[in-house]
Scaffold this motif. Structure first.
Motif, PDB file in Angstrom:
ATOM      1  N   ALA A 127       0.977  -1.085  -0.094  1.00 51.29           N
ATOM      2  CA  ALA A 127      -0.126   0.220   0.039  1.00 51.29           C
ATOM      3  C   ALA A 127       0.921   1.341   0.106  1.00 51.29           C
ATOM      4  N   TRP A 128       0.273   2.225  -0.298  1.00 51.68           N
ATOM      5  CA  TRP A 128       1.107   3.662  -0.540  1.00 51.68           C
ATOM      6  C   TRP A 128       0.209   4.901  -0.374  1.00 51.68           C
ATOM      7  N   ALA A 129       0.755   5.798   0.571  1.00 57.51           N
ATOM      8  CA  ALA A 129      -0.084   6.907   0.909  1.00 57.51           C
ATOM      9  C   ALA A 129       0.650   8.100  -0.030  1.00 57.51           C
ATOM     10  N   ILE A 130       0.043   8.476  -0.747  1.00 55.90           N
ATOM     11  CA  ILE A 130       0.731   9.421  -1.836  1.00 55.90           C
ATOM     12  C   ILE A 130      -0.308  10.418  -2.265  1.00 55.90           C
ATOM     13  N   TYR A 131       0.342  11.619  -2.953  1.00 50.58           N
ATOM     14  CA  TYR A 131      -0.299  12.841  -3.305  1.00 50.58           C
ATOM     15  C   TYR A 131       0.219  13.145  -4.733  1.00 50.58           C
ATOM     16  N   GLY A 132      -0.766  13.955  -5.545  1.00 52.04           N
ATOM     17  CA  GLY A 132      -0.425  14.200  -6.734  1.00 52.04           C
ATOM     18  C   GLY A 132      -0.385  13.422  -7.780  1.00 52.04           C
ATOM     19  N   TYR A 133       0.400  13.794  -8.877  1.00 51.42           N
ATOM     20  CA  TYR A 133       0.551  13.197 -10.003  1.00 51.42           C
ATOM     21  C   TYR A 133       1.126  11.420  -9.897  1.00 51.42           C
ATOM     22  N   ASN A 134       1.789  11.245  -8.907  1.00 52.07           N
ATOM     23  CA  ASN A 134       2.370   9.834  -9.001  1.00 52.07           C
ATOM     24  C   ASN A 134       1.136   8.983  -8.531  1.00 52.07           C
ATOM     25  N   GLY A 135       0.422   9.613  -7.648  1.00 52.27           N
ATOM     26  CA  GLY A 135      -0.896   8.692  -7.360  1.00 52.27           C
ATOM     27  C   GLY A 135      -1.581   8.412  -8.634  1.00 52.27           C
ATOM     28  N   GLN A 136      -1.987   9.415  -9.222  1.00 52.73           N
ATOM     29  CA  GLN A 136      -2.659   9.244 -10.618  1.00 52.73           C
ATOM     30  C   GLN A 136      -1.978   8.057 -11.420  1.00 52.73           C
ATOM     31  N   ILE A 137      -0.686   8.222 -11.652  1.00 49.35           N
ATOM     32  CA  ILE A 137       0.153   7.108 -12.636  1.00 49.35           C
ATOM     33  C   ILE A 137      -0.163   5.746 -11.887  1.00 49.35           C
ATOM     34  N   ALA A 138      -0.107   5.645 -10.506  1.00 52.37           N
ATOM     35  CA  ALA A 138      -0.467   4.446  -9.719  1.00 52.37           C
ATOM     36  C   ALA A 138      -1.774   4.037 -10.234  1.00 52.37           C
ATOM     37  N   ARG A 139      -2.702   4.672 -10.238  1.00 51.13           N
ATOM     38  CA  ARG A 139      -4.157   4.297 -10.555  1.00 51.13           C
ATOM     39  C   ARG A 139      -4.260   3.825 -11.988  1.00 51.13           C
ATOM     40  N   THR A 140      -4.029   4.753 -12.917  1.00 49.78           N
ATOM     41  CA  THR A 140      -4.036   4.766 -14.385  1.00 49.78           C
ATOM     42  C   THR A 140      -3.244   3.500 -14.902  1.00 49.78           C
TER      43      THR A 140
END
Length: 336
Positions: free
Chosen positions: A191-204
Motif C-alpha cells: 500500500a502507499w500513501a501518496i499525493y499528486g500525479y504519482n498517485g494518478q499514475i499508480a491508478r491509471t
C-alpha cells in the motif's frame, strides 16, 4: 500532477465556461480597483513556484501583467520555500501546513499570510490491485509507503489511529514520491500513501485501488509563506498585496476555465491535458484563496500536535505566531 477525458467533460466545460465568463467580468472591476496607486515599477518580487502552478496560472487567467517584476524561482517542496525565505532569498512561497510546523519549532523567519484550498482526492492511500487489502485495518503487518514529514505522513497516521493502529503496527517505508512509485510498480509495497500525479499514475497505469482519500483527514489548507523583511518594506508589501489578489482572482477563474489552465500547465510540465482534466473533474472541492482565519490556525496547530504525538517533532511547536492576518481586508471576497 494529475487517459481519456471523462464522459461528463463536455457538459462540465460548457457550464463552466458560462460561469467563468461572468466571473471574469465581475472580477475585472475589482482587479482595476485593487491596482496599487503607488509606483511599483522598481520592485522585483522573488517568488517561489512549483512547475505548472502559479506562473502558468497567472498567464492563463490574464493576471500576469503586473506593475512590478517577478523573479520566478522553481523550488519543488515547501521546505525549500521556507529555507529560501529564512535565508532572505525569496519574498513569497507556498506549501502544505507541515513545513511551517518545523519552522515554528526552529523559530524560522517566515510568516503565513494567506491560504489556498485545494483538492484532497488526489491525496490518497492506495493498495495494489492484486492485494487482499480492502480497509486501513488490513494494513497491519503490511509494507506501506509514505513520504515522511508531508501530508501523506499526517493523514496516514490519522487513518491508522482511527482503526486502532499506529506506525509500529505496519512496515512503514519512507520514500520520495518518485521512488515510491517505482517501489509500488515493482510490488515492493502493499500500500502507499501518496499525493499528486504519482498517485494518478499508480491508478491509471498500475491499477491501484483507492482505500481512503485525504478528505476528512486533511484540512485542504495550503499556506502561502512570506518573508517578514518583504512585509516590513512598504513597496514590496504593496506588491505582495496586489499579487495575492491576482492569485485569488486566478483561482476563482480556474474553477470555470480549467481546460485553459490545464493546457498552460501541460505546456510547462508535459503532463497530458487529459490527465489534468481528469484530476480536476474528481476534485473534492473548488479551488480558492482566502485570508487567515481562526479555523485555519486551529487546523495547523492540530497538525503540529499530531506530529509531536507520533514522534516526528522533538518538542511542542506553537504555530500561531507564524500567522499574519494583515492581508485580511485585501483578500476579503467581494459580495456576490
Amino acid at each position: 500532477m494529475k487517459p481519456d477525458f471523462p464522459l461528463d467533460r463536455r457538459s462540465l466545460l460548457q457550464a463552466a465556461a458560462a460561469w467563468g465568463a461572468a466571473a471574469t467580468a465581475g472580477w475585472g472591476a475589482s482587479a482595476q480597483a485593487a491596482t496599487p496607486s503607488r509606483d511599483l515599477s522598481g520592485v522585483t518580487l522573488r517568488v517561489g513556484t512549483y512547475k505548472g502552478m502559479w506562473r502558468p496560472l497567472l498567464q492563463a487567467a490574464g493576471q500576469a501583467d503586473t506593475p512590478y517584476k517577478i523573479d520566478w524561482r522553481e523550488l519543488n517542496n515547501g521546505v525549500l520555500h521556507i529555507e529560501a525565505i529564512n535565508g532572505d532569498a525569496l519574498d513569497l512561497g507556498s506549501g502544505s501546513e507541515i513545513p511551517p510546523v518545523f519552522a515554528a519549532r526552529q523559530k524560522s523567519s517566515v510568516r503565513l499570510v494567506a491560504v489556498t484550498h485545494e483538492d484532497l482526492n488526489n491525496q490518497a492511500t492506495l493498495a495494489r490491485k492484486d492485494s487482499p487489502i480492502r480497509t486501513i485495518a488490513d494494513f497491519k503487518g503490511k509494507r506501506v509507503g509514505y513520504v515522511r514529514a508531508t501530508t501523506s505522513h499526517y493523514y496516514l497516521a490519522k487513518q491508522l489511529a482511527e482503526v486502532g493502529l499506529s506506525f509500529s503496527d505496519i512496515q512503514a517505508i519512507s520514500l520520495t514520491p518518485s521512488d515510491g512509485l517505482s517501489a509500488f510498480a515493482r510490488g515492493d509495497l502493499d500500500a502507499w500513501a501518496i499525493y499528486g500525479y504519482n498517485g494518478q499514475i499508480a491508478r491509471t497505469q498500475y491499477g491501484a485501488r483507492v482505500i481512503k482519500t485525504g478528505v476528512g483527514y486533511l484540512s485542504g489548507n495550503f499556506p502561502i509563506y512570506a518573508n517578514p523583511r518583504a512585509l516590513d518594506d512598504a513597496l514590496r508589501r504593496a506588491a505582495l498585496s496586489d499579487l495575492l489578489q491576482r492569485f485569488q482572482r486566478s483561482f476563482a477563474w480556474v474553477n470555470g476555465n480549467f481546460l485553459a489552465y490545464a493546457r498552460a500547465q501541460s505546456a510547462e510540465t508535459r503532463v497530458p491535458v487529459g490527465d489534468l482534466v481528469e484530476l480536476f473533474n474528481r476534485r473534492s472541492g473548488d479551488y480558492s484563496l482566502g485570508p487567515v482565519s481562526d479555523a485555519v490556525v486551529r487546523s495547523h496547530q492540530d497538525v503540529a500536535d499530531t506530529f509531536l504525538k507520533i514522534g516526528v517533532l522533538d518538542g511542542p511547536a506553537d504555530v500561531k505566531p507564524l500567522w499574519d492576518r494583515s492581508f485580511e481586508s485585501a483578500l476579503r471576497l467581494p459580495a456576490a
